[in-house]
Scaffold this motif. Structure first.
Motif, PDB file in Angstrom:
ATOM      1  N   PRO A   1       0.790  -1.222  -0.120  1.00 57.46           N
ATOM      2  CA  PRO A   1      -0.013  -0.010  -0.195  1.00 57.46           C
ATOM      3  C   PRO A   1       0.743   1.174  -0.044  1.00 57.46           C
ATOM      4  CG  PRO A   1      -0.048  -0.996   2.127  1.00 57.46           C
ATOM      5  CD  PRO A   1       0.711  -2.081   1.369  1.00 57.46           C
TER       6      PRO A   1
ATOM      7  N   LEU B   1       9.276   5.142   5.290  1.00 56.36           N
ATOM      8  CA  LEU B   1       8.129   3.986   6.080  1.00 56.36           C
ATOM      9  C   LEU B   1       7.864   2.970   4.954  1.00 56.36           C
ATOM     10  CD1 LEU B   1       6.268   3.814   8.715  1.00 56.36           C
ATOM     11  CD2 LEU B   1       4.714   4.140   7.181  1.00 56.36           C
TER      12      LEU B   1
ATOM     13  N   MET C   1       8.035  -1.211   4.307  1.00 60.22           N
ATOM     14  CA  MET C   1       6.856  -2.127   3.904  1.00 60.22           C
ATOM     15  C   MET C   1       7.221  -3.093   2.774  1.00 60.22           C
ATOM     16  SD  MET C   1       3.848   0.651   4.489  1.00 60.22           S
ATOM     17  CE  MET C   1       2.528  -0.453   4.586  1.00 60.22           C
TER      18      MET C   1
ATOM     19  N   MET D   1      -7.308   6.608  -5.608  1.00 64.57           N
ATOM     20  CA  MET D   1      -8.429   6.267  -5.001  1.00 64.57           C
ATOM     21  C   MET D   1      -9.952   6.166  -5.728  1.00 64.57           C
ATOM     22  SD  MET D   1      -7.238   6.323  -1.387  1.00 64.57           S
ATOM     23  CE  MET D   1      -8.331   6.847  -0.452  1.00 64.57           C
TER      24      MET D   1
ATOM     25  N   ASP E   1     -11.936  10.490   5.115  1.00 61.38           N
ATOM     26  CA  ASP E   1     -12.335   9.334   5.801  1.00 61.38           C
ATOM     27  C   ASP E   1     -12.841   9.376   7.209  1.00 61.38           C
ATOM     28  OD1 ASP E   1     -10.325   9.153   3.578  1.00 61.38           O
ATOM     29  OD2 ASP E   1      -8.856   9.338   5.352  1.00 61.38           O
TER      30      ASP E   1
ATOM     31  N   GLN F   1      -7.811   0.519   8.711  1.00 57.37           N
ATOM     32  CA  GLN F   1      -7.814   1.872   7.835  1.00 57.37           C
ATOM     33  C   GLN F   1      -6.782   2.587   8.517  1.00 57.37           C
ATOM     34  OE1 GLN F   1     -11.146   4.500   8.081  1.00 57.37           O
ATOM     35  NE2 GLN F   1     -10.103   5.945   6.668  1.00 57.37           N
TER      36      GLN F   1
ATOM     37  N   ARG G   1      -3.395  -1.448  -9.455  1.00 58.39           N
ATOM     38  CA  ARG G   1      -1.934  -1.295  -9.550  1.00 58.39           C
ATOM     39  C   ARG G   1      -1.508  -1.023 -10.799  1.00 58.39           C
ATOM     40  NH1 ARG G   1      -3.559  -0.938  -4.878  1.00 58.39           N
ATOM     41  NH2 ARG G   1      -2.238  -1.929  -2.967  1.00 58.39           N
TER      42      ARG G   1
HETATM   43  C1  LIG Z   1       1.671   5.364   4.651  1.00 59.00           C
HETATM   44  C2  LIG Z   1       0.329   5.321   4.428  1.00 59.00           C
HETATM   45  C3  LIG Z   1      -0.555   6.219   4.749  1.00 59.00           C
HETATM   46  C4  LIG Z   1      -1.923   6.165   4.577  1.00 59.00           C
HETATM   47  N1  LIG Z   1      -2.719   7.034   5.108  1.00 59.00           N
HETATM   48  C5  LIG Z   1      -4.157   6.836   4.904  1.00 59.00           C
HETATM   49  C6  LIG Z   1      -5.053   7.826   5.582  1.00 59.00           C
HETATM   50  O1  LIG Z   1      -4.896   8.791   6.333  1.00 59.00           O
HETATM   51  N2  LIG Z   1      -6.471   7.394   5.496  1.00 59.00           N
HETATM   52  C7  LIG Z   1      -6.810   6.605   4.640  1.00 59.00           C
HETATM   53  O2  LIG Z   1      -8.222   6.190   4.455  1.00 59.00           O
HETATM   54  N3  LIG Z   1      -5.903   5.571   3.903  1.00 59.00           N
HETATM   55  C8  LIG Z   1      -4.563   5.809   4.214  1.00 59.00           C
HETATM   56  N4  LIG Z   1      -3.822   4.968   3.513  1.00 59.00           N
HETATM   57  C9  LIG Z   1      -4.258   3.907   2.784  1.00 59.00           C
HETATM   58  C10 LIG Z   1      -4.037   4.025   1.319  1.00 59.00           C
HETATM   59  O3  LIG Z   1      -4.726   5.192   0.738  1.00 59.00           O
HETATM   60  C11 LIG Z   1      -4.203   2.700   0.745  1.00 59.00           C
HETATM   61  O4  LIG Z   1      -3.420   1.692   1.096  1.00 59.00           O
HETATM   62  C12 LIG Z   1      -4.026   2.991  -1.002  1.00 59.00           C
HETATM   63  O5  LIG Z   1      -4.997   3.471  -1.501  1.00 59.00           O
HETATM   64  C13 LIG Z   1      -3.917   1.540  -1.531  1.00 59.00           C
HETATM   65  O6  LIG Z   1      -5.326   0.642  -1.193  1.00 59.00           O
HETATM   66  P1  LIG Z   1      -5.283  -0.503  -0.323  1.00 59.00           P
HETATM   67  O7  LIG Z   1      -4.796  -0.579   0.657  1.00 59.00           O
HETATM   68  O8  LIG Z   1      -6.949  -1.064  -0.617  1.00 59.00           O
HETATM   69  O9  LIG Z   1      -4.552  -1.678  -1.508  1.00 59.00           O
HETATM   70  C14 LIG Z   1      -2.518   5.133   3.720  1.00 59.00           C
HETATM   71  C15 LIG Z   1      -1.401   4.123   3.353  1.00 59.00           C
HETATM   72  C16 LIG Z   1      -0.209   4.165   3.559  1.00 59.00           C
HETATM   73  C17 LIG Z   1       0.908   3.188   3.099  1.00 59.00           C
END
Ligand SMILES: Cc1cc2nc3c(=O)[nH]c(=O)nc-3n(C[C@H](O)[C@H](O)[C@H](O)COP(=O)(O)O)c2cc1C
Length: 368
Positions: A21, A59, A63, A199, A243, A293, A360
């Motif tokens: 992610p 970070l 991952m 997103m 969110d 989340q 992706r």
């Molecule tokens: C370092 C990091 C910070 C993130 N911050 C947020 C956030 O503040 N709010 C949120 O809803 N998602 C957050 N995400 C989730 C990402 O939006 C999400 O991982 C990305 O859109 C890919 O979707 P998936 O996790 O469903 O594969 C974060 C992800 C990462 C890796």
């Protein structure tokens, strides 16, 4: 001589790496593969928070490293990982991994089963409790010597909730940041299919009534197109876009609680360890039926503010007043620890809708 790894093995590894992610699904990585190694480059233009320090990308390298180790463990490949995180630029790889077939038997790490299952679940949760076995399992798996630590709470002090809300607001009020975020929101399925990043509106599944969410998304899309954000609309933003729109204890009570990962210092290697812990935590929770989340708007501001490497534009600083102290009081971490990744978690409603999953881009991988 070490045996060479096959094209299929490379493909399995790179497919797993693509699943890692990234903030806003910006996928700011370029993976270059050679016959026996791979390199990962950062693409800062694609990184969220372009004007911030690149902490969340460091970070992210953690991952990626964890994913590499997990996916290699399944196929009996040894990954010798090196980082080059001093004087970071887009021109040199941040991570290099020399890959070879392991001579000795490697045991497959069970967490690898979650690599393609993991996702961000922003839906309402159907309960869960910090007393559930998965949370003690997580504590047991934490390495004593790791600079990264994991904390959970199920009580939400008012000042902390306010701070979370304000941090989200600061993103909206800061023109540059709001525009950067806007780049990654995909309002139509067509947009999702053509960009394969960002997103999709469907992934912001806060409400059961998707149609209502769709109308809200379209309204927000129009404002983004016109860059028209009057104050009253910004005040309503949480209803449309953000969110943490239902940021009340009642909302967080739908799940088990909130988690926070901290590090001991601002050294890049500590952030890498935090990234490894983020991924392990996320995978284990998902494998046990828990949704995750991330909620990182606040900590991505607090972390560099505390280090003195960044601050919000002056007129917005009042929004995050006493942020570090409030976070520290809330989670109970010690002086000098720096929070870098917060999230909500709870029992997931069940399988995640296919059409809400983020895509992706295959062009993130270059085979040389
Ligand atoms: C370092 C990091 C910070 C993130 N911050 C947020 C956030 O503040 N709010 C949120 O809803 N998602 C957050 N995400 C989730 C990402 O939006 C999400 O991982 C990305 O859109 C890919 O979707 P998936 O996790 O469903 O594969 C974060 C992800 C990462 C890796």
């Amino acid at each position: 001589m070490a045996k060479k790894i096959t094209v299929e093995q490379f493909t399995q590894i790179t497919q797993a790496l693509l699943q890692v992610p990234t903030p806003e699904n910006s996928q700011p990585w370029k993976i270059v593969t050679y016959t026996d190694k791979l390199e990962i480059f950062h693409q800062s233009k694609r990184a969220k928070l372009a004007t911030f320090p690149d902490d969340l990308s460091v970070l992210g390298i953690g991952m990626l490293a964890e994913t590499l180790s997990l996916s290699c463990s399944v196929i009996g490949v040894k990954a010798d990982i090196h980082y080059d995180l001093k004087g970071r630029s887009d021109e040199k790889p941040w991570l290099t991994a020399n890959l070879s077939i392991a001579n000795a038997q490697i045991s497959s790490d069970p967490l690898a089963k979650g690599l393609f299952l993991r996702h961000s679940d922003r839906r309402k949760y159907i309960g869960g409790s910090l007393n559930d076995a998965v949370f003690s399992e997580l504590q047991q798996k934490m390495l004593d010597k790791s600079p990264a630590k994991l904390y959970f709470i199920d009580q939400y002090p008012k000042d902390y909730l306010n701070l979370l809300k304000n941090a989200d607001l600061s993103v909206m009020l800061w023109d540059e940041m709001r525009k950067d975020m806007g780049l990654w929101v995909r309002f139509t399925d067509k947009q999702v299919a053509s960009t394969q990043d960002g997103m999709p509106w469907r992934s912001l599944l806060r409400n059961k009534e998707n149609w209502q969410h769709y109308v809200q998304s379209r309204a927000w899309w129009l404002s983004t197109k016109l860059d028209w954000f009057p104050e009253w609309l910004i005040n309503l933003q949480s209803k449309f876009f953000d969110d943490s729109g239902d940021l009340t204890p009642a909302h967080f009570d739908d799940g088990a609680g909130l988690g926070c990962i901290t590090v001991k210092s601002g050294y890049p290697n500590d952030l890498v360890e935090a990234g490894r812990l983020v991924l392990r935590t996320w995978l284990l929770l998902n494998l046990r039926g828990y949704g995750v989340q991330p909620l990182t708007n606040l900590v991505s501001i607090t972390y560099p503010r505390q280090l003195g490497t960044f601050d919000l534009p002056k007129p917005l600083r009042y929004l995050v007043k006493d942020d570090y102290a409030i976070l520290q009081n809330t989670y109970g971490f010690s002086e000098n620890e720096l929070p870098i990744f917060c999230f909500r978690t709870g029992l997931s409603m069940g399988s995640y809708p296919e059409n809400a999953k983020t895509l992706r881009r295959e062009d993130r991988v270059l085979n040389k």
